[in-house]
Design a protein around this motif. Structure first.
Motif, mmCIF file in Angstrom:
data_model
loop_
_atom_site.group_PDB
_atom_site.id
_atom_site.type_symbol
_atom_site.label_atom_id
_atom_site.label_comp_id
_atom_site.label_asym_id
_atom_site.label_seq_id
_atom_site.Cartn_x
_atom_site.Cartn_y
_atom_site.Cartn_z
ATOM 1 N N GLU A 62 12.402 20.027 -15.076
ATOM 2 C CA GLU A 62 13.778 19.606 -14.803
ATOM 3 C C GLU A 62 14.086 19.548 -13.302
ATOM 4 O O GLU A 62 15.208 19.217 -12.926
ATOM 5 C CB GLU A 62 14.764 20.575 -15.482
ATOM 6 N N ILE A 63 13.123 19.852 -12.459
ATOM 7 C CA ILE A 63 13.351 19.870 -11.008
ATOM 8 C C ILE A 63 13.037 18.499 -10.425
ATOM 9 O O ILE A 63 11.942 17.979 -10.638
ATOM 10 C CB ILE A 63 12.478 20.933 -10.326
ATOM 11 N N PRO A 64 13.972 17.884 -9.691
ATOM 12 C CA PRO A 64 13.711 16.560 -9.113
ATOM 13 C C PRO A 64 12.566 16.605 -8.091
ATOM 14 O O PRO A 64 12.489 17.510 -7.266
ATOM 15 C CB PRO A 64 15.038 16.206 -8.426
ATOM 16 N N ILE A 65 11.697 15.623 -8.171
ATOM 17 C CA ILE A 65 10.631 15.440 -7.184
ATOM 18 C C ILE A 65 11.148 14.453 -6.148
ATOM 19 O O ILE A 65 11.511 13.323 -6.482
ATOM 20 C CB ILE A 65 9.352 14.895 -7.828
ATOM 21 N N VAL A 66 11.219 14.859 -4.897
ATOM 22 C CA VAL A 66 11.706 13.978 -3.836
ATOM 23 C C VAL A 66 10.811 14.103 -2.614
ATOM 24 O O VAL A 66 10.136 15.112 -2.424
ATOM 25 C CB VAL A 66 13.169 14.322 -3.443
ATOM 26 N N GLY A 67 10.806 13.076 -1.784
ATOM 27 C CA GLY A 67 10.073 13.155 -0.530
ATOM 28 C C GLY A 67 9.029 12.067 -0.383
ATOM 29 O O GLY A 67 8.462 11.592 -1.366
ATOM 30 N N ALA A 68 8.765 11.694 0.850
ATOM 31 C CA ALA A 68 7.797 10.642 1.172
ATOM 32 C C ALA A 68 6.393 11.171 1.377
ATOM 33 O O ALA A 68 5.485 10.403 1.694
ATOM 34 C CB ALA A 68 8.252 9.903 2.437
ATOM 35 N N SER A 69 6.174 12.465 1.191
ATOM 36 C CA SER A 69 4.880 13.051 1.553
ATOM 37 C C SER A 69 3.717 12.466 0.770
ATOM 38 O O SER A 69 2.610 12.345 1.300
ATOM 39 C CB SER A 69 4.918 14.570 1.388
ATOM 40 N N GLY A 70 3.932 12.088 -0.501
ATOM 41 C CA GLY A 70 2.844 11.502 -1.277
ATOM 42 C C GLY A 70 2.393 10.168 -0.697
ATOM 43 O O GLY A 70 1.196 9.908 -0.546
ATOM 44 N N ALA A 71 3.367 9.301 -0.362
ATOM 45 C CA ALA A 71 3.038 8.005 0.241
ATOM 46 C C ALA A 71 2.426 8.197 1.616
ATOM 47 O O ALA A 71 1.511 7.456 2.017
ATOM 48 C CB ALA A 71 4.299 7.150 0.320
ATOM 49 N N ILE A 72 2.922 9.181 2.366
ATOM 50 C CA ILE A 72 2.375 9.459 3.692
ATOM 51 C C ILE A 72 0.947 9.982 3.581
ATOM 52 O O ILE A 72 0.073 9.631 4.388
ATOM 53 C CB ILE A 72 3.274 10.459 4.443
ATOM 54 N N CYS A 73 0.690 10.806 2.585
ATOM 55 C CA CYS A 73 -0.678 11.296 2.368
ATOM 56 C C CYS A 73 -1.628 10.137 2.065
ATOM 57 O O CYS A 73 -2.794 10.166 2.468
ATOM 58 C CB CYS A 73 -0.694 12.309 1.227
ATOM 59 N N ALA A 74 -1.135 9.113 1.359
ATOM 60 C CA ALA A 74 -1.964 7.930 1.112
ATOM 61 C C ALA A 74 -2.316 7.267 2.438
ATOM 62 O O ALA A 74 -3.463 6.835 2.655
ATOM 63 C CB ALA A 74 -1.222 6.956 0.201
ATOM 64 N N PHE A 98 0.827 -1.209 0.000
ATOM 65 C CA PHE A 98 0.000 0.000 0.000
ATOM 66 C C PHE A 98 0.862 1.260 0.000
ATOM 67 O O PHE A 98 0.605 2.202 -0.757
ATOM 68 C CB PHE A 98 -0.904 -0.013 1.231
ATOM 69 N N TYR A 99 1.880 1.298 0.829
ATOM 70 C CA TYR A 99 2.736 2.485 0.944
ATOM 71 C C TYR A 99 3.470 2.760 -0.362
ATOM 72 O O TYR A 99 3.486 3.902 -0.849
ATOM 73 C CB TYR A 99 3.733 2.273 2.083
ATOM 74 N N LEU A 100 4.083 1.741 -0.935
ATOM 75 C CA LEU A 100 4.830 1.923 -2.192
ATOM 76 C C LEU A 100 3.888 2.310 -3.329
ATOM 77 O O LEU A 100 4.208 3.185 -4.142
ATOM 78 C CB LEU A 100 5.600 0.650 -2.528
ATOM 79 N N ALA A 101 2.729 1.653 -3.387
ATOM 80 C CA ALA A 101 1.759 1.990 -4.435
ATOM 81 C C ALA A 101 1.237 3.408 -4.252
ATOM 82 O O ALA A 101 1.047 4.149 -5.229
ATOM 83 C CB ALA A 101 0.600 0.990 -4.420
ATOM 84 N N GLY A 102 1.004 3.806 -2.992
ATOM 85 C CA GLY A 102 0.554 5.168 -2.730
ATOM 86 C C GLY A 102 1.572 6.191 -3.169
ATOM 87 O O GLY A 102 1.230 7.223 -3.754
ATOM 88 N N GLY A 103 2.856 5.926 -2.904
ATOM 89 C CA GLY A 103 3.906 6.831 -3.355
ATOM 90 C C GLY A 103 3.998 6.897 -4.862
ATOM 91 O O GLY A 103 4.232 7.966 -5.443
ATOM 92 N N LEU A 104 3.812 5.743 -5.514
ATOM 93 C CA LEU A 104 3.860 5.699 -6.983
ATOM 94 C C LEU A 104 2.724 6.515 -7.594
ATOM 95 O O LEU A 104 2.932 7.302 -8.534
ATOM 96 C CB LEU A 104 3.780 4.248 -7.441
ATOM 97 N N ILE A 105 1.521 6.345 -7.062
ATOM 98 C CA ILE A 105 0.372 7.099 -7.576
ATOM 99 C C ILE A 105 0.540 8.589 -7.297
ATOM 100 O O ILE A 105 0.206 9.437 -8.138
ATOM 101 C CB ILE A 105 -0.933 6.564 -6.949
ATOM 102 N N ALA A 106 1.069 8.931 -6.134
ATOM 103 C CA ALA A 106 1.306 10.335 -5.804
ATOM 104 C C ALA A 106 2.314 10.954 -6.773
ATOM 105 O O ALA A 106 2.128 12.082 -7.243
ATOM 106 C CB ALA A 106 1.816 10.452 -4.370
#
Length: 317
Positions: free
Chosen positions: A148-160, A126-134
């Motif tokens: 060109e700006i890198p997207i980083v951070g766990a916030s998308g998976a945490i929001c899931a 669930f966590y990995l899939a949530g981060g992927l969808i985010a």
């Protein structure tokens, strides 16, 4: 969502430093009124991995080898490139101490609860899939100026995880602590708020910020609002689909049972305990489980109920 849950790293240090001289305010969630049944091993592992990678990134920064450390450039998701492995690895990379510290607080509070209800294997997926969808949501909503700006951070998976938390444990409350200062006056305190109110407020703030962000011609803000919104919606949707299979640990308590498929009859209060050379009780089974979890009694504590010929260890229940 607080600004510490960012997807990009960009800030005006000079302006921030000027404001800090006059005042500062911190508002941090520190607890939820939910007692887990198991040790959140997956959540702790995720936190450890995130912190380890941040420390490696910090060492690169201290070495001063480049303006952006190699971890961010090789493991961060750059929308213009879309290197396949970065869709997952970017979830574990952070762009500063405040970024990683804020994310790990939220991961511990909400991830541990969702892990307890989903189970360790399902929570990992669930966590990995949530981060992927985010990440996918953020890439689809990325402006040309941000490609060109890198997207980083766990916030998308945490929001899931937060979205799932809202569906599974809507009647819980979240404890906030605040502290800060205005000139020379220091203040602090705490309060509890309904999870429904808190999560709804975070989501509305992210959604409105996303709409405003998309309305600008230039990239801006440095916060991955698309990942926040996409992750929250995805997590809530999955939890809603699975809600009849999910049962909170404290299901004996009415306020934590909104998603149980059927309510059981109240348990009889007929169990007596022998503690400190005296008989106490009667208690229900749910109360005894709670006392065991708190360490008030041990599995060797003796119990008796009507129909028994002798006292027996509580572990037999």
């Amino acid at each position: 969502m607080p600004d510490c849950l960012i997807g990009f790293h960009r800030c005006d240090r000079k302006a921030a430093d000027e404001q800090q001289h006059a005042s500062m305010f911190f508002l941090i969630p520190v607890a939820v009124d939910y007692r887990a049944r198991r040790l959140p091993a997956v959540t702790f592992t995720l936190i450890g991995l995130n912190v380890l990678l941040y420390l490696i990134s910090f060492l690169f920064d201290l070495a001063g080898r480049s303006e952006i450390d190699p971890l961010t450039m090789n493991l961060g998701l750059i929308p213009a490139e879309k290197t396949w492995w970065t869709w997952i690895t970017s979830i574990f990379i952070h762009a500063g101490f405040i970024h990683v510290a804020g994310n790990m607080i939220y991961l511990f509070l909400f991830g541990a609860c969702v892990e307890d209800i989903l189970g360790r294997l399902r929570f990992t997926i669930f966590y990995l899939a949530g981060g992927l969808i985010a990440n996918l949501s953020q890439v689809l909503l990325t402006t040309e100026a941000e490609a060109e700006i890198p997207i980083v951070g766990a916030s998308g998976a945490i929001c899931a995880s937060i979205g799932a938390f809202l569906i599974v444990l809507p009647r819980t409350k979240i404890n906030f602590r605040y502290f800060g200062w205005v000139f020379f006056r220091v203040f602090s305190g705490e309060f509890w708020l309904s999870a429904r109110v808190v999560v709804a407020f975070w989501f509305v703030m992210d959604f409105v910020s996303l709409i405003l962000h998309l309305g600008r011609d230039s990239g801006g803000g440095g916060i991955a609002f698309g990942a926040h919104v996409g992750g929250t919606v995805a997590g809530a949707f999955v939890a809603w689909i699975m809600r009849k299979r999910l049962k909170p640990a404290d299901s004996d308590e009415v306020e934590l049972r909104p998603l149980a498929s059927a309510r059981t009859a109240p348990q009889p209060v007929d169990i007596y305990l022998y503690v400190n050379e005296q008989q106490i009780g009667p208690f229900a089974r749910g109360r005894i489980r709670e006392m065991l979890a708190l360490g008030t009694i041990t599995p060797e504590t003796q119990y008796w109920r009507e129909g028994m010929s002798e006292w027996r260890p509580i572990a037999e229940l």
